[in-house]
Design an enzyme around this catalytic site. Structure first.
Site, PDB file in Angstrom:
ATOM      1  N   GLY A  34     106.813  49.753  26.342  1.00  0.00           N
ATOM      2  CA  GLY A  34     105.933  48.673  27.361  1.00  0.00           C
ATOM      3  C   GLY A  34     105.830  49.316  28.616  1.00  0.00           C
ATOM      4  O   GLY A  34     105.371  50.809  28.703  1.00  0.00           O
ATOM      5  N   GLU A  35     106.244  48.854  29.749  1.00  0.00           N
ATOM      6  CA  GLU A  35     106.139  49.614  30.782  1.00  0.00           C
ATOM      7  C   GLU A  35     107.580  49.821  31.384  1.00  0.00           C
ATOM      8  O   GLU A  35     108.052  50.096  32.548  1.00  0.00           O
ATOM      9  CB  GLU A  35     105.671  48.527  31.853  1.00  0.00           C
ATOM     10  CG  GLU A  35     106.099  47.203  32.097  1.00  0.00           C
ATOM     11  CD  GLU A  35     105.531  46.301  32.856  1.00  0.00           C
ATOM     12  OE1 GLU A  35     105.967  45.431  33.427  1.00  0.00           O
ATOM     13  OE2 GLU A  35     104.150  46.375  32.714  1.00  0.00           O
ATOM     14  N   GLU A  36     108.579  50.036  30.592  1.00  0.00           N
ATOM     15  CA  GLU A  36     110.014  50.288  30.842  1.00  0.00           C
ATOM     16  C   GLU A  36     110.236  51.760  30.642  1.00  0.00           C
ATOM     17  O   GLU A  36     109.678  52.319  29.544  1.00  0.00           O
ATOM     18  CB  GLU A  36     110.625  49.508  30.194  1.00  0.00           C
ATOM     19  CG  GLU A  36     110.786  48.203  30.403  1.00  0.00           C
ATOM     20  CD  GLU A  36     111.953  47.220  29.679  1.00  0.00           C
ATOM     21  OE1 GLU A  36     112.498  47.513  28.950  1.00  0.00           O
ATOM     22  OE2 GLU A  36     112.039  46.178  30.166  1.00  0.00           O
TER      23      GLU A  36
END
Length: 117
Positions: A34-36
């Site tokens: 994801g955005e990690e």
């Protein structure tokens, strides 16, 4: 989510470039999901990792990324201990990350020994 997938992908690429330029040459940065992102900092103390994380946070937050999108970064740090399972190490980092988000976002938190379990 606000700008669509193409802009989101470009923002993620831009953030990754800024992260890579803010860490040491011996460090590794990669997208975790994801955005990690996950950074591995060999031969680094928790305090050293906190300093690197602050450089990353400031590099990303100091100027707009792709398409003039401004973002902030919350970072959780966990120090690996010999014999520790990778899942516990990652869990501790995740607990610290959520503490950073809960405590106001755009900050760095270091996992403590009580963050395991």
């Amino acid at each position: 989510d606000n700008y669509g997938h193409l802009v989101g992908d470009e923002v993620l690429r831009s953030a990754a470039e800024k992260m890579s330029s803010a860490v040491r040459e011996s460090d590794h940065v990669g997208r975790y999901g994801g955005e990690e992102f996950l950074s591995v900092l060999p031969n680094c103390t928790a305090e050293g990792a906190r300093q690197v994380a602050e450089r990353v946070r400031q590099a990303i937050g100091n100027e707009p990324l792709a398409n003039e999108v401004e973002i902030t970064v919350s970072i959780g740090i966990s120090q690996w201990h010999p014999g520790q399972e990778v899942s516990e190490f990652l869990h501790r980092a995740d607990v610290a990350l959520y503490r950073a988000k809960h405590n106001g976002r755009n900050r760095v938190e270091v996992a403590s020994d009580v963050d395991c379990g």
